[in-house]
Structure formats: structure tokens, C-alpha cells
Motif scaffolding. Structure first.
Motif, PDB file in Angstrom:
ATOM      1  N   LYS A  78       8.152  18.997  -9.217  1.00  0.00           N
ATOM      2  CA  LYS A  78       8.881  19.807 -10.184  1.00  0.00           C
ATOM      3  C   LYS A  78       9.967  20.627  -9.507  1.00  0.00           C
ATOM      4  O   LYS A  78      11.101  20.714  -9.992  1.00  0.00           O
ATOM      5  CB  LYS A  78       7.881  20.718 -10.916  1.00  0.00           C
ATOM      6  CG  LYS A  78       8.433  21.371 -12.174  1.00  0.00           C
ATOM      7  CD  LYS A  78       9.085  22.699 -11.897  1.00  0.00           C
ATOM      8  CE  LYS A  78       9.600  23.335 -13.195  1.00  0.00           C
ATOM      9  NZ  LYS A  78      10.425  24.536 -12.956  1.00  0.00           N
ATOM     10  N   ILE A  79       9.651  21.230  -8.353  1.00  0.00           N
ATOM     11  CA  ILE A  79      10.632  22.060  -7.652  1.00  0.00           C
ATOM     12  C   ILE A  79      11.733  21.189  -7.053  1.00  0.00           C
ATOM     13  O   ILE A  79      12.907  21.570  -7.037  1.00  0.00           O
ATOM     14  CB  ILE A  79       9.927  22.892  -6.564  1.00  0.00           C
ATOM     15  CG1 ILE A  79       8.921  23.849  -7.195  1.00  0.00           C
ATOM     16  CG2 ILE A  79      10.938  23.693  -5.749  1.00  0.00           C
ATOM     17  CD1 ILE A  79       8.027  24.541  -6.199  1.00  0.00           C
TER      18      ILE A  79
ATOM     19  N   GLY B 113      13.654  19.757 -10.390  1.00  0.00           N
ATOM     20  CA  GLY B 113      14.124  20.714 -11.377  1.00  0.00           C
ATOM     21  C   GLY B 113      13.817  20.341 -12.811  1.00  0.00           C
ATOM     22  O   GLY B 113      14.382  20.926 -13.741  1.00  0.00           O
TER      23      GLY B 113
ATOM     24  N   SER C 129      11.527  19.903 -16.376  1.00  0.00           N
ATOM     25  CA  SER C 129      10.645  20.788 -17.118  1.00  0.00           C
ATOM     26  C   SER C 129       9.192  20.456 -16.791  1.00  0.00           C
ATOM     27  O   SER C 129       8.858  19.312 -16.440  1.00  0.00           O
ATOM     28  CB  SER C 129      10.894  20.617 -18.616  1.00  0.00           C
ATOM     29  OG  SER C 129       9.917  21.308 -19.375  1.00  0.00           O
TER      30      SER C 129
ATOM     31  N   GLY D  73      15.136  22.757  -8.232  1.00  0.00           N
ATOM     32  CA  GLY D  73      14.515  23.868  -8.935  1.00  0.00           C
ATOM     33  C   GLY D  73      14.786  25.208  -8.283  1.00  0.00           C
ATOM     34  O   GLY D  73      14.484  26.249  -8.863  1.00  0.00           O
TER      35      GLY D  73
ATOM     36  N   ARG E 149      17.962  28.307 -11.265  1.00  0.00           N
ATOM     37  CA  ARG E 149      16.699  28.949 -11.644  1.00  0.00           C
ATOM     38  C   ARG E 149      16.324  28.582 -13.073  1.00  0.00           C
ATOM     39  O   ARG E 149      17.054  28.871 -14.012  1.00  0.00           O
ATOM     40  CB  ARG E 149      16.806  30.469 -11.509  1.00  0.00           C
ATOM     41  CG  ARG E 149      15.564  31.175 -12.022  1.00  0.00           C
ATOM     42  CD  ARG E 149      15.587  32.660 -11.790  1.00  0.00           C
ATOM     43  NE  ARG E 149      14.511  33.297 -12.545  1.00  0.00           N
ATOM     44  CZ  ARG E 149      14.207  34.578 -12.489  1.00  0.00           C
ATOM     45  NH1 ARG E 149      14.907  35.390 -11.698  1.00  0.00           N
ATOM     46  NH2 ARG E 149      13.220  35.078 -13.202  1.00  0.00           N
ATOM     47  N   TYR E 150      15.145  27.947 -13.216  1.00  0.00           N
ATOM     48  CA  TYR E 150      14.611  27.626 -14.533  1.00  0.00           C
ATOM     49  C   TYR E 150      13.403  28.495 -14.890  1.00  0.00           C
ATOM     50  O   TYR E 150      12.997  28.525 -16.047  1.00  0.00           O
ATOM     51  CB  TYR E 150      14.172  26.153 -14.582  1.00  0.00           C
ATOM     52  CG  TYR E 150      15.295  25.182 -14.323  1.00  0.00           C
ATOM     53  CD1 TYR E 150      16.167  24.796 -15.341  1.00  0.00           C
ATOM     54  CD2 TYR E 150      15.501  24.636 -13.065  1.00  0.00           C
ATOM     55  CE1 TYR E 150      17.200  23.909 -15.115  1.00  0.00           C
ATOM     56  CE2 TYR E 150      16.529  23.745 -12.820  1.00  0.00           C
ATOM     57  CZ  TYR E 150      17.378  23.384 -13.846  1.00  0.00           C
ATOM     58  OH  TYR E 150      18.398  22.506 -13.600  1.00  0.00           O
ATOM     59  N   ASP E 151      12.806  29.172 -13.903  1.00  0.00           N
ATOM     60  CA  ASP E 151      11.604  29.970 -14.130  1.00  0.00           C
ATOM     61  C   ASP E 151      11.946  31.263 -14.851  1.00  0.00           C
ATOM     62  O   ASP E 151      12.895  31.959 -14.487  1.00  0.00           O
ATOM     63  CB  ASP E 151      10.927  30.286 -12.794  1.00  0.00           C
ATOM     64  CG  ASP E 151      10.508  29.037 -12.053  1.00  0.00           C
ATOM     65  OD1 ASP E 151       9.455  28.486 -12.402  1.00  0.00           O
ATOM     66  OD2 ASP E 151      11.245  28.633 -11.134  1.00  0.00           O
TER      67      ASP E 151
ATOM     68  N   TYR F 280       9.483  32.197  -9.780  1.00  0.00           N
ATOM     69  CA  TYR F 280      10.618  31.723  -8.985  1.00  0.00           C
ATOM     70  C   TYR F 280      10.433  32.059  -7.514  1.00  0.00           C
ATOM     71  O   TYR F 280      10.739  31.244  -6.638  1.00  0.00           O
ATOM     72  CB  TYR F 280      11.919  32.334  -9.515  1.00  0.00           C
ATOM     73  CG  TYR F 280      13.154  31.776  -8.847  1.00  0.00           C
ATOM     74  CD1 TYR F 280      13.476  30.429  -8.971  1.00  0.00           C
ATOM     75  CD2 TYR F 280      13.989  32.577  -8.084  1.00  0.00           C
ATOM     76  CE1 TYR F 280      14.599  29.903  -8.350  1.00  0.00           C
ATOM     77  CE2 TYR F 280      15.110  32.074  -7.468  1.00  0.00           C
ATOM     78  CZ  TYR F 280      15.407  30.728  -7.604  1.00  0.00           C
ATOM     79  OH  TYR F 280      16.512  30.208  -6.978  1.00  0.00           O
TER      80      TYR F 280
END
Length: 286
Positions: free
Chosen positions: A40-41, A44, A46, A258, A262-264, A270
């Protein structure tokens, strides 16, 4: 091993530090779950879009949040730093700098709600307004080989010099045997953003030599005062040329998609992602 997954060497370093449930139902293999977090990281994507081979996405996310709140990845990073220090592998020519990361719209909502969760206890969740929109700034200290030693997250508009002292004070490399953690660099290298009398005095008080270029206005003000302006600060050009190592470190961290965006929603998640990516950078060098 598939693309974007832990190697056997990386898993051997991380496995002893993963909490294990003593009772309860049999759970999905830890390595499979950690591989889902790394995937995931790296990509990036979901959480909901994780490939099925990593198990239910909600299980991967729940365990990631639990590890983030418990500081599992922070302890893993400190452990691998301790092993490198015991082997004499850390170059204590420490470099500090920061980089700005754009926050995706999926992360932007939390910064306006004023909510706070986890150990960070920040109402802004390290999200700040700038000309480009909502951003987060990663303040980083790395060793002379370009490996992260300490990390601080702030809103994107925060000036670098404000976080200089807290960043250096976050450097704590434990000892394998008896003794206090090592917190003191041999030398600090930074750019003009960190050029201030207060920060230089702080480094002298701790007995840390530094290589920081003087700002033009500071030099002009010192010259205008004559003898009262004092001596110019020392500056070693050859040592300053090694400052490119922290730029390389940022480039490697932003190889994780990711991290580059930044998606967190929360600063806790994050920061845990940045810490896990930092651990993987260390694992490649030991």
C-alpha cells in the motif's frame, strides 16, 4: 516474493518486533499482513483496493493502525539503528533538512475538523495551508550515509528552524548492551534555513560542531557592526558538499508513492508509513 513485498532479509529483521497474540482465533500470517502494508505504501493505492492475496483489506488496515498507535515501527527503526551503531556502521555526520508533501483530497478533510487521535495529539494532523493547497512537511535527520535517524511532521507552512532543536533531540539510538542511547551527533550539516544565532548557540552548548552557511543579511549586519559584530562562523566547504546525502534520502523515501503524496487522514498513520519506509531503507544497507 512478489514486487513491492518484503525480502527474506527484511522480514528476518522485522519479525521479532511484531506483537503476537497469545490467545484468540488463529489470525492471518503476519508476513502476509505486513506485505499488504508495504504494498500500500509503495503504490499509494487505497486500502480497499489491496489485492486479495494479502487478506481482507480491513484486517490489514486495522493492524496497521494498531501498530502505528503502539509505536511498533518506531521501535523497529530504533532496533535496526542500534544494531548498525553496535557494528560501527553509522556515520555521525548528521544532516538535517525538510521536504514538503502535497496532501491528497482524501487526507484533506481531517485538518478542518479539529479532531485528534493517537499519540501525536495534534489538532491539525500536520496539515497546513500553503500556496499549493494543504501540505505536510517532513523534517528529517539522516546519518552520513543517507539513512533516516529522526523524523518530525509539521504543517507545510512551518519554518525549518523552528523544528531544528526538537528534531535533533529525537535522535535516540539505543545501545545493544548497557548504556544510555546515543543522542549526540559528531557534526551537524544544514542549509541557510537553519542559520540563526540561537541554533548555533544551542549546538555549541551541546558540544556539537556544525557546518551551516551564513545568510547574506546576517553577514551584512555583522559587518555593519564592526568589531561588535563578532567573528564569522566557521564554514567547511568540503564537508558541506556531503549535504547531498539528505536529498538522496528524500528521493528514496519519495520512491514510495504513499509517502510522496499524503493519503492518510491522521498524522499518526502518515508518520507510521514514513517510519516503515525508513526501516526498509535501513534494511537494504545492513
Amino acid at each position: 516474493m512478489r514486487r513491492h513485498e518484503l525480502t527474506d532479509h527484511e522480514w528476518e529483521l522485522l519479525a521479532p518486533l511484531i506483537p503476537r497474540a497469545v490467545t484468540g482465533r488463529p489470525r492471518i500470517e503476519d508476513r502476509k499482513i505486513i506485505n499488504g502494508m508495504v504494498y500500500k505504501i509503495r503504490t499509494g493505492i487505497s486500502w480497499r483496493d489491496l489485492p486479495a492475496r494479502y487478506g481482507p483489506w480491513k484486517t490489514v488496515y486495522t493492524r496497521f493502525r494498531r501498530y502505528a498507535l503502539d509505536g511498533v515501527f518506531t521501535r523497529a527503526l530504533q532496533q535496526i539503528q542500534a544494531q548498525s551503531d553496535a557494528a560501527g556502521d553509522i556515520d555521525w555526520l548528521v544532516q538535517i533538512d525538510s521536504t514538503v508533501v502535497r496532501a491528497h483530497q482524501h487526507a484533506a478533510a481531517t485538518g478542518r475538523k479539529g479532531g485528534s487521535s493517537g499519540r501525536t495529539n495534534r489538532n491539525d494532523h500536520a496539515l497546513g495551508r500553503s500556496r499549493g493547497g494543504l501540505t505536510t512537511k517532513i523534517h528529517l535527520a539522516c546519518d552520513g550515509k543517507g539513512r533516516p535517524l529522526a523524523i518530525i511532521l509539521t504543517p507545510g507552512q512551518r519554518h525549518d528552524s523552528i523544528c531544528a532543536r526538537p528534531l535533533l533531540e529525537r535522535i535516540r539510538v539505543p545501545r545493544i548492551g548497557p548504556g544510555r542511547p546515543r543522542c549526540k551527533p559528531d557534526q551537524v550539516v544544514a542549509d541557510k534555513a537553519y542559520s540563526s544565532c540561537g541554533f548555533r548557540a544551542y549546538l555549541r552548548k551541546r558540544g556539537i560542531t556544525h557546518v551551516i552557511p551564513e545568510k547574506t543579511d546576517q553577514r551584512r549586519n555583522r559587518h555593519s557592526r564592526g568589531r561588535r559584530g563578532g567573528r564569522p562562523p566557521g564554514f567547511d566547504r568540503e564537508t558541506y558538499r556531503r549535504r547531498n546525502m539528505i536529498e538522496r534520502c528524500f528521493n528514496r523515501l519519495k520512491g514510495f508513492r504513499g509517502i510522496a503524496t499524503r493519503y492518510d487522514k491522521t498524522a499518526t498513520s502518515y508518520e507510521a508509513a514514513v517510519t516503515l519506509a525508513s526501516f526498509l531503507l535501513w534494511a537494504k544497507s545492513v
